[in-house]
Every structure is written in structure tokens, then in C-alpha cells.
Enzyme design. Sequence first.
Site, PDB file in Angstrom:
ATOM      1  N   SER A 130       7.426   3.791  -0.170  1.00  0.00           N
ATOM      2  CA  SER A 130       8.152   5.168  -0.588  1.00  0.00           C
ATOM      3  C   SER A 130       7.566   6.380   0.155  1.00  0.00           C
ATOM      4  O   SER A 130       8.207   7.532   0.273  1.00  0.00           O
ATOM      5  CB  SER A 130       7.724   5.623  -2.180  1.00  0.00           C
ATOM      6  OG  SER A 130       6.270   5.581  -2.435  1.00  0.00           O
ATOM      7  N   CYS A 131       6.835   6.387   1.085  1.00  0.00           N
ATOM      8  CA  CYS A 131       6.299   7.229   1.924  1.00  0.00           C
ATOM      9  C   CYS A 131       5.814   6.813   3.370  1.00  0.00           C
ATOM     10  O   CYS A 131       4.635   6.209   3.257  1.00  0.00           O
ATOM     11  CB  CYS A 131       5.047   7.941   1.167  1.00  0.00           C
ATOM     12  SG  CYS A 131       4.201   9.129   2.151  1.00  0.00           S
ATOM     13  N   GLY A 132       6.592   7.079   4.344  1.00  0.00           N
ATOM     14  CA  GLY A 132       6.252   6.703   5.578  1.00  0.00           C
ATOM     15  C   GLY A 132       5.112   7.565   6.236  1.00  0.00           C
ATOM     16  O   GLY A 132       4.864   7.267   7.238  1.00  0.00           O
TER      17      GLY A 132
END
Length: 293
Positions: free
Chosen positions: A116-118
Site C-alpha cells: 500500500s505504500c511504495g
Amino acid sequence: MGQITRRRPVMKLVLGEGAVRKTDTLAVEEPLEIRVASSPLAVTMRTPGHDRELAAGFLVSEGIIARGEDIRTAIHCGGPGTGGTENTFNIMDVALAPHVPPPAPEAARNFYTTSSCGLCGKASIEAVHTVSRHEVATDPVTVDAGLLTTFPDRLRERQAAFEKSGGLHAAALFDAASGELLVVREDVGRHNAVDKVVGWATLNHRLPLRGTVLQVSGRASFELVQKAVMAGIPVLAAVSAPSSLAVELAESTGLTLVGFLRGRSMNVYAASHRILSGDVQGLQAAPEEAPVA
């Protein structure tokens, strides 16, 4: 290539109607370690498949490479304790071309990146503001608003794994002039789906992606705007909302950012001059709203 979806038993409960046992299709999420010259660079949680593209797109997003010619090889390699003899699909080792300097030690992530978070685990917030080697502000491309409104449905039609699991994000690249669909990629992480699209273009020597539109199935975060800019994509469209930081980055780089692209409507948050429609003739600027106390 690993599985994209898996079947698992589940109890389905409907209040007032009872419960039944059934099987459900889930989107697969597994870690991929990306190495450069056998040195670990990052670990991302992704849906298996198109891992070479994912690694290539990730390296473009990080500013480590700028074109396909910057990669010599990208292969899955043996895992720990295998002596390099057993192939694993969760480790991708990229060898850079001789003219490309290796990534700086501080480029390595402190922690793995989640689906969900690169950007989680960046060594410093300053490292987020990577300087792109592809200018988007000067791209003269325009796109017809009517054509643009067809992109979300055309993307959804190509989401084969989403139809089975309902748990995957998708990204598609369109030609802005003709509307030709160039590539679609799905992943449990929205940033991975975009990296796979950018990686496809990288490995096919199509960077910078001038004259294209990147359509994404969810919201437009700062990282997705950054990835578009790093690949030279001038237009990013999302079916959901952008974040404030995404809009600020789009404005500062000259990227056209479209959000809430649904049906016949859209919000254009930055560089609206690229969106062509008779409905915007003589449009007056909206007054600034008073801040909410």
C-alpha cells in the site's frame, strides 16, 4: 511465474439468512527482493508476475536508470542457503550497464515497502524528491476529454485478475492522440502496477513516454505522480481522489493530473491546458475557498 490468485475456503455469513461454506479467490501477495549487482536494494510486497518489469520500473522511479539501455540483465536468482543453484521467483537481481553508476548506499530502503505504500522506509524525506531526467512540462500533448472518459472502463475490461479476486489495483498506458491501449498491468500494490507499466516501457525502449496518459484504478498519490514524472508521462488520470501533495508535485513539474474520472465527469487539478473540450471555453477561475476553521 508464481500464482496471481489462490483459492481459499471461507465462511460467508448474511445476517438473517444464514451462513454457508464456500471457496473464495484471493489476490496473491508475496515479497520481491530487488538486488542491483547482487546487493539488496529494496523489498516490496507484490503480486507475482512481470517481475522484470517491476524491477525496471522501480529503478526508473528511483532515478537509478533512465532508459532500457541502462540494464544489462535482470534475472530471478537463487535464494539464501541455496548456493545459487535453486531458482526462486522472489529475488530479482539486476545488472546495470557499464556506463551506469551503482546506486548510492543511502538509496537502499531502511525497511521493506508494503503493497500500500511504495515510499515507506525511505532513508530521508528529501530522497523522495528525485530529479527526473525526462521533462514533462514541455510535452505539447493534448487529450480530448471525451476520449479520456473512456479510459477507466477500458482499463476495467482488461482487469482479468480483479474480476476473480476483487483485490488488485491496475494501471494502463494509453496513447493520448489515438486512445490506443498500449499496456495494462495489475498488482496488489498500486505503485507496483505503475512500476510494471513503466518497466514494460523501459524494457521495450520507449522512455520517455511522451504523448501518453497513465490511467490508474484507484487514487492518485504523491508516489504515483512521481513515477509518472520519472518516466516522462505528461498526463495521469485516476478514478478516485488525489492527495494534496500529489497536486503540488503535479503543479511544480507541469504534469496534468485528473482525478474522480468517472462517467462523463472529472476534476482537473493541474496543467488543465492539455484537456480539450468545448465545455471549458470561457471558463472562469473558481474563487479561493475560505479555510475551514
